[in-house]
Design a protein around this motif. Structure first.
Motif, short mmCIF file in Angstrom:
data_model
loop_
_atom_site.label_atom_id
_atom_site.label_comp_id
_atom_site.label_asym_id
_atom_site.label_seq_id
_atom_site.Cartn_x
_atom_site.Cartn_y
_atom_site.Cartn_z
N ASN A 1 -7.30 4.18 -8.50
CA ASN A 1 -7.11 2.96 -7.73
C ASN A 1 -8.42 2.67 -7.00
OD1 ASN A 1 -6.94 4.12 -4.92
ND2 ASN A 1 -5.04 5.03 -5.69
N PRO A 2 -8.60 1.46 -6.48
CA PRO A 2 -9.90 1.05 -5.94
C PRO A 2 -10.53 1.98 -4.91
CG PRO A 2 -8.47 -0.84 -6.13
CD PRO A 2 -7.63 0.37 -6.46
N ASP A 3 -9.73 2.60 -4.04
CA ASP A 3 -10.28 3.47 -3.00
C ASP A 3 -10.00 4.95 -3.23
OD1 ASP A 3 -11.37 1.37 -1.48
OD2 ASP A 3 -9.42 0.97 -0.58
N ASP A 4 -9.44 5.28 -4.42
CA ASP A 4 -9.01 6.67 -4.67
C ASP A 4 -8.21 7.17 -3.48
OD1 ASP A 4 -8.59 9.18 -5.70
OD2 ASP A 4 -10.67 9.85 -5.50
N ALA A 5 -7.20 6.37 -3.08
CA ALA A 5 -6.40 6.65 -1.89
C ALA A 5 -4.95 6.92 -2.24
CB ALA A 5 -6.48 5.47 -0.93
N ARG A 6 -4.33 7.76 -1.42
CA ARG A 6 -2.88 8.01 -1.51
C ARG A 6 -2.31 7.93 -0.10
NH1 ARG A 6 0.10 13.01 -1.04
NH2 ARG A 6 -1.92 14.09 -1.10
N PHE A 7 -1.66 6.81 0.21
CA PHE A 7 -0.94 6.68 1.47
C PHE A 7 0.41 7.35 1.25
CE2 PHE A 7 -4.18 3.58 2.06
CZ PHE A 7 -4.31 3.39 3.43
N CYS A 8 0.55 8.53 1.79
CA CYS A 8 1.74 9.37 1.64
C CYS A 8 2.65 9.08 2.84
CB CYS A 8 1.29 10.83 1.61
SG CYS A 8 2.59 11.99 1.27
N ILE A 9 3.73 8.32 2.60
CA ILE A 9 4.52 7.74 3.68
C ILE A 9 5.96 8.29 3.65
CG2 ILE A 9 5.32 5.58 4.72
CD1 ILE A 9 2.24 5.91 4.69
N ASN A 10 6.48 8.62 4.81
CA ASN A 10 7.87 9.09 4.91
C ASN A 10 8.83 7.94 4.58
OD1 ASN A 10 7.71 11.89 6.22
ND2 ASN A 10 6.39 10.67 7.55
N SER A 11 9.80 8.19 3.70
CA SER A 11 10.81 7.17 3.40
C SER A 11 11.52 6.72 4.67
CB SER A 11 11.86 7.72 2.43
OG SER A 11 11.37 7.85 1.13
N ILE A 12 11.79 7.66 5.55
CA ILE A 12 12.54 7.36 6.77
C ILE A 12 11.77 6.42 7.70
CG2 ILE A 12 11.79 9.28 8.23
CD1 ILE A 12 14.83 9.67 8.88
N SER A 13 10.48 6.24 7.46
CA SER A 13 9.66 5.32 8.26
C SER A 13 9.71 3.90 7.70
CB SER A 13 8.20 5.79 8.28
OG SER A 13 8.08 7.03 8.92
N LEU A 14 10.35 3.72 6.55
CA LEU A 14 10.32 2.45 5.84
C LEU A 14 11.71 1.89 5.59
CD1 LEU A 14 7.81 3.50 3.04
CD2 LEU A 14 7.26 2.19 5.10
N THR A 15 11.76 0.58 5.36
CA THR A 15 12.93 -0.11 4.86
C THR A 15 12.45 -1.03 3.75
OG1 THR A 15 13.98 -0.10 7.03
CG2 THR A 15 14.85 -1.65 5.44
N LEU A 16 13.05 -0.92 2.58
CA LEU A 16 12.67 -1.78 1.45
C LEU A 16 13.43 -3.10 1.52
CD1 LEU A 16 11.29 -2.36 -1.28
CD2 LEU A 16 13.21 -1.17 -2.37
N GLU A 17 12.67 -4.19 1.47
CA GLU A 17 13.25 -5.51 1.32
C GLU A 17 13.02 -5.90 -0.13
OE1 GLU A 17 11.92 -9.89 2.59
OE2 GLU A 17 12.34 -8.58 4.30
N PRO A 18 14.05 -5.74 -0.99
CA PRO A 18 13.85 -6.02 -2.42
C PRO A 18 13.48 -7.48 -2.67
CG PRO A 18 15.92 -4.84 -2.04
CD PRO A 18 15.40 -5.28 -0.70
N ALA A 19 12.65 -7.68 -3.68
CA ALA A 19 12.32 -9.04 -4.11
C ALA A 19 13.60 -9.69 -4.63
CB ALA A 19 11.25 -8.99 -5.21
N GLU A 20 13.66 -11.02 -4.54
CA GLU A 20 14.87 -11.73 -4.96
C GLU A 20 15.22 -11.47 -6.41
OE1 GLU A 20 15.02 -15.84 -3.93
OE2 GLU A 20 14.40 -15.45 -1.87
N ASP A 21 14.22 -11.25 -7.24
CA ASP A 21 14.47 -11.02 -8.66
C ASP A 21 14.51 -9.52 -9.01
OD1 ASP A 21 11.79 -10.48 -8.27
OD2 ASP A 21 11.11 -11.55 -10.04
N ALA A 22 14.56 -8.66 -7.97
CA ALA A 22 14.59 -7.20 -8.22
C ALA A 22 15.94 -6.80 -8.77
CB ALA A 22 14.27 -6.44 -6.94
N ALA A 23 15.90 -5.94 -9.76
CA ALA A 23 17.16 -5.47 -10.37
C ALA A 23 17.73 -4.32 -9.61
CB ALA A 23 16.90 -5.06 -11.80
#
Length: 136
Positions: free
Chosen positions: A114-136
């Protein structure tokens, strides 16, 4: 309106005990236990504490590390990066720029394509997914 910092009592009322431990006390969820580790739906990942948009599913990738991984935030000003020398190693902590909640850590130079050779390793519990309207 300025960043949502809140006070400790307000955060304890808003968040579950596990969310509070990670988001407000800098904890980490156990690997392979988070709800978004294997998530494939398209959408935007928001801070679970304040709702700020942080990451896109377009930059999520399978790093096989046990936590959701992204190669970049939606914009550089969505997160704050802080030096973290806890646990006897030098790491870079990732925090929500709006409410200062702990999200995880970012690692560079691991050989990711990837462009910065980066891995943002993020806790799921820190996030909430807002699915795209067309997400299955």
């Amino acid at each position: 309106m300025g960043p949502e910092r809140g006070n400790d009592e307000q955060w304890r009322e808003k968040l579950t005990r596990d969310e509070y431990r990670v988001l407000r006390q800098g904890g980490t969820e156990a690997p392979w236990t988070g709800e978004y580790v294997d998530e494939k739906r398209r959408g935007v990942y928001r801070c679970r504490a304040c709702g700020s948009e942080l990451f896109s599913s377009d930059t999520k990738f399978d790093s096989r590390c046990g936590w959701p991984s992204f190669w970049t935030p939606l914009a550089g000003d969505r997160v704050r990066l802080l030096s973290d020398d806890s646990l006897g190693m030098q790491r870079t902590e990732v925090r929500c720029a709006n409410c200062d909640s702990h999200l995880g850590h970012v690692f560079y130079g691991e050989g990711w394509d990837n462009p910065d050779d980066a891995r943002f390793c993020i806790n799921s519990i820190s996030l909430t997914l807002e699915p795209a309207e067309d997400a299955a």
